[in-house]
Scaffold this active site. Structure first.
Site, PDB file in Angstrom:
ATOM      1  N   GLY A 171     -14.809 -10.567 -11.366  1.00  0.00           N
ATOM      2  CA  GLY A 171     -13.716  -9.959 -10.586  1.00  0.00           C
ATOM      3  C   GLY A 171     -14.302  -9.150  -9.445  1.00  0.00           C
ATOM      4  CG  LEU A 172     -17.030 -10.651  -7.407  1.00  0.00           C
ATOM      5  CD1 LEU A 172     -17.842 -11.735  -6.715  1.00  0.00           C
ATOM      6  CD2 LEU A 172     -17.918  -9.519  -7.916  1.00  0.00           C
ATOM      7  CE  LYS A 204      -1.329  -7.333 -10.868  1.00  0.00           C
ATOM      8  NZ  LYS A 204      -0.781  -6.506 -11.940  1.00  0.00           N
ATOM      9  CB  SER A 231     -11.736   8.013 -11.800  1.00  0.00           C
ATOM     10  OG  SER A 231     -11.044   8.702 -10.777  1.00  0.00           O
ATOM     11  CE  LYS A 274      -9.098   5.872 -13.493  1.00  0.00           C
ATOM     12  NZ  LYS A 274      -7.836   5.666 -12.809  1.00  0.00           N
ATOM     13  CG  HIS A 305      -8.459  10.829 -13.755  1.00  0.00           C
ATOM     14  ND1 HIS A 305      -7.920   9.930 -12.849  1.00  0.00           N
ATOM     15  CD2 HIS A 305      -9.351  11.555 -13.060  1.00  0.00           C
ATOM     16  CE1 HIS A 305      -8.468  10.123 -11.657  1.00  0.00           C
ATOM     17  NE2 HIS A 305      -9.333  11.096 -11.757  1.00  0.00           N
ATOM     18  CG  ASN A 306      -4.976   7.351 -12.896  1.00  0.00           C
ATOM     19  OD1 ASN A 306      -6.163   7.614 -13.081  1.00  0.00           O
ATOM     20  ND2 ASN A 306      -4.583   6.370 -12.121  1.00  0.00           N
ATOM     21  CD  GLU A 331      -5.055   9.601  -8.894  1.00  0.00           C
ATOM     22  OE1 GLU A 331      -6.134   9.344  -9.447  1.00  0.00           O
ATOM     23  OE2 GLU A 331      -4.301   8.723  -8.425  1.00  0.00           O
ATOM     24  NE  ARG A 371       2.829   9.437  -6.946  1.00  0.00           N
ATOM     25  CZ  ARG A 371       1.610   8.908  -6.923  1.00  0.00           C
ATOM     26  NH1 ARG A 371       1.464   7.600  -7.007  1.00  0.00           N
ATOM     27  NH2 ARG A 371       0.551   9.678  -6.829  1.00  0.00           N
TER      28      ARG A 371
HETATM   29  C1  6PG Z   1      -8.838   6.450  -9.438  1.00  0.00           C
HETATM   30  C2  6PG Z   1      -7.392   6.180  -9.054  1.00  0.00           C
HETATM   31  C3  6PG Z   1      -7.028   4.719  -9.183  1.00  0.00           C
HETATM   32  C4  6PG Z   1      -5.527   4.487  -9.014  1.00  0.00           C
HETATM   33  C5  6PG Z   1      -5.079   4.696  -7.604  1.00  0.00           C
HETATM   34  C6  6PG Z   1      -3.641   4.238  -7.378  1.00  0.00           C
HETATM   35  O1  6PG Z   1      -9.028   7.208 -10.405  1.00  0.00           O
HETATM   36  O2  6PG Z   1      -9.707   5.923  -8.744  1.00  0.00           O
HETATM   37  O3  6PG Z   1      -6.574   6.899  -9.982  1.00  0.00           O
HETATM   38  O4  6PG Z   1      -7.410   4.269 -10.472  1.00  0.00           O
HETATM   39  O5  6PG Z   1      -5.211   3.193  -9.340  1.00  0.00           O
HETATM   40  O6  6PG Z   1      -5.128   6.058  -7.343  1.00  0.00           O
HETATM   41  O7  6PG Z   1      -2.808   4.901  -8.303  1.00  0.00           O
HETATM   42  P1  6PG Z   1      -1.218   4.940  -8.079  1.00  0.00           P
HETATM   43  O8  6PG Z   1      -0.848   3.695  -7.295  1.00  0.00           O
HETATM   44  O9  6PG Z   1      -0.647   4.921  -9.470  1.00  0.00           O
HETATM   45  O10 6PG Z   1      -0.937   6.183  -7.283  1.00  0.00           O
END
Ligand code: 6PG
Length: 472
Positions: A9-10, A74, A127, A181, A184-185, A188, A284
């Site tokens: 997966g590139l 994906k 990440s 992770k 983490h998101n 984020e 969002r």
């Molecule tokens: C990371 C990011 C990444 C994430 C994008 C898009 O840690 O590098 O979290 O994994 O996919 O930030 O996230 P959203 O489309 O859900 O905002």
């Protein structure tokens, strides 16, 4: 000589991780379903460490044993399909590594499925986006510890480094890495929403220009707010296109790939309040009701006679926003770690929060200076119920709470939506309220549904015949 590892997966992330591994001296086989992508990577980045392959059999046979097969495809069905295609080609003790944003329950299922075939499966959160993948991501590996021992050297070498340590530490078994992770998101999302609310306040209430905002965020990045997101936000404010600020040309509708939604669904499943992260997700959703918001603005008034004059200077207001943002950030990380503390019991993991905070110090999107304080706080007070109650963060909150309340009051009086910040303040006030109104909810539930209640003066569950009492 066989390759040390292989990447399937590139896409942007996969390619950059492969290049990162090659830069670090590893021989890396690469494969992509669309062969022309392999050719493109070799044409643009080819070197003696990159071994192009054009079918899975050649790819697998090019790897030294135990084979390390790194999937960067994906999430969802593509991962399962690839596993099935690889099964006939791999030997026992080979290792499949999923570095995508996979759902942790899928990772647990895949690990158990492959365990029966004596093949290892690691679910690895990665990440840091394109730049992180290329030069040093934060890596959150989960799965069998023995399997991790075969990849730990590579991962720690390619990861970001912070304070001399790799931002890569073994998390725990099966889906733990992808879970961290996911959290983490969620954090984020909260971080980004809180910064967006700060931007709105500074612009709409104090009238700061984009040039002013660049300077404010540049200054903030030398304070306790120092972080990747504050840094890039400052940079965003100063970008111009044909003499107009590019930011002002961008439609205010935020997209999402779904990881923040998973965090919220999981928190509801486990009964954990992550209100700031939830407010960010709702932010969002609401941002995409752009047409409705344009109409609503003309129908529902702000309800303020005029922009409530807070009677404070712009610079003082900016300081209030800074303190509100910092306390709200503390709450959002506290909520994320609270979810992790409940999850580890639910899923049988052993999570080291101090070490996880260290992973977040570099490479990842939520990297921030105060993660050192979070790591230290968890190290010094391991059994704490909530990050907010550690000595350090309780003081950080207590010394800024009055400003936070003042800022939220000004925002509310001016009709400026700050849902994530108010969620953070409400979380603090809810937690610091020893006697809540939930006794009335219990009385109501017992009144209409005889659901019983506990008493403060004696053990046991009780029902009271409220209706008979009412009739007498
Ligand atoms: C990371 C990011 C990444 C994430 C994008 C898009 O840690 O590098 O979290 O994994 O996919 O930030 O996230 P959203 O489309 O859900 O905002």
């Amino acid at each position: 000589m066989k390759s040390n590892i292989g990447v399937i997966g590139l896409s942007v992330m996969g390619m950059n991780l492969a290049l990162n591994m090659a830069d670090n001296g590893y021989k890396v086989s690469i494969f992509n379903r669309t062969s022309s992508v392999v050719d493109k990577v070799m044409k643009e980045h080819g070197n003696d460490k990159l071994i192009p392959t054009y079918n899975l059999r050649d790819f697998v046979n090019s790897l030294e044993k135990p084979r390390r097969v790194f999937l960067m495809v994906k999430s969802g069905a593509p991962v399962d399909m690839l596993i099935e295609q690889l099964l006939d080609l791999l030997d026992e003790k080979d290792i499949i590594i999923d570095g995508g944003n996979s759902y942790f329950k899928d990772t647990i299922r895949r690990r158990n499925y492959l365990k029966e075939k004596n093949i290892y499966f690691l679910g690895v959160g990665i990440s840091g986006g394109e730049e992180g993948a290329r030069f040093g991501p934060a890596i959150m590996p989960g799965g069998d510890k023995e399997a991790y021992s075969y990849v730990s050297e590579i991962f720690e070498k390619i990861s970001a480094k912070a304070y001399g340590e790799p931002c890569c530490k073994y998390i725990s078994k099966d889906g733990a890495g992808h879970y961290v992770k996911m959290v983490h998101n969620g954090i984020e999302y909260a971080d980004m929403q809180l910064i967006a609310e700060s931007y709105t306040l500074l612009k709409k209430i104090a009238g700061f220009t984009n040039e002013d905002l660049y300077k404010i965020f540049e200054k903030w990045n030398n304070t306790e707010l120092e972080s990747y997101l504050i840094e890039i936000t400052g940079n965003i404010f100063k970008v111009k296109e044909e003499n107009r600020y590019l930011l002002d040309m961008i439609v205010d509708k935020a997209s999402q790939k779904g990881t923040g939604k998973w965090t919220n669904l999981e928190a509801i499943d486990l009964g954990v309040d992550i209100s700031v992260i939830t407010a960010a997700l709702n932010g969002r959703f609401m941002s995409n009701l752009k047409d409705e918001r344009i109409k609503a603005e003309k129908i529902i008034e702000a309800g303020v006679n005029e922009v409530a004059d807070s009677g404070i200077k712009k610079e003082e207001f900016a300081e209030l926003v800074k303190n509100a943002l910092y306390v709200s950030k503390i709450v959002s990380y506290a909520q994320g770690f609270k979810l992790l503390s409940v999850a580890q019991k639910e899923y049988g993991w052993t999570l080291n929060f101090s070490e996880i905070a260290k992973i977040f110090r570099g490479g990842c999107i939520i990297r921030a200076k105060f993660l050192n304080d979070i790591s230290d706080a968890f190290k010094n007070e391991e059994s704490i119920d909530n990050l907010m109650f550690t000595k350090f963060f309780a003081n950080e909150i207590n010394t800024r709470l009055a400003d936070f309340r003042k800022l939220v009051s000004i925002a509310v009086q001016n009709g400026v939506a700050v849902s994530a910040m108010t969620s953070a303040l409400e979380y603090i006030d809810t937690y610091r309220t020893a006697q809540s109104g939930a006794n009335l909810i219990q009385a109501q539930r017992d009144y209409f549904g005889a659901h019983t209640f506990e008493r403060v003066d004696k053990e046991g569950s009780y029902h009271f015949d409220w209706i008979a009492k009412e009739e007498n």
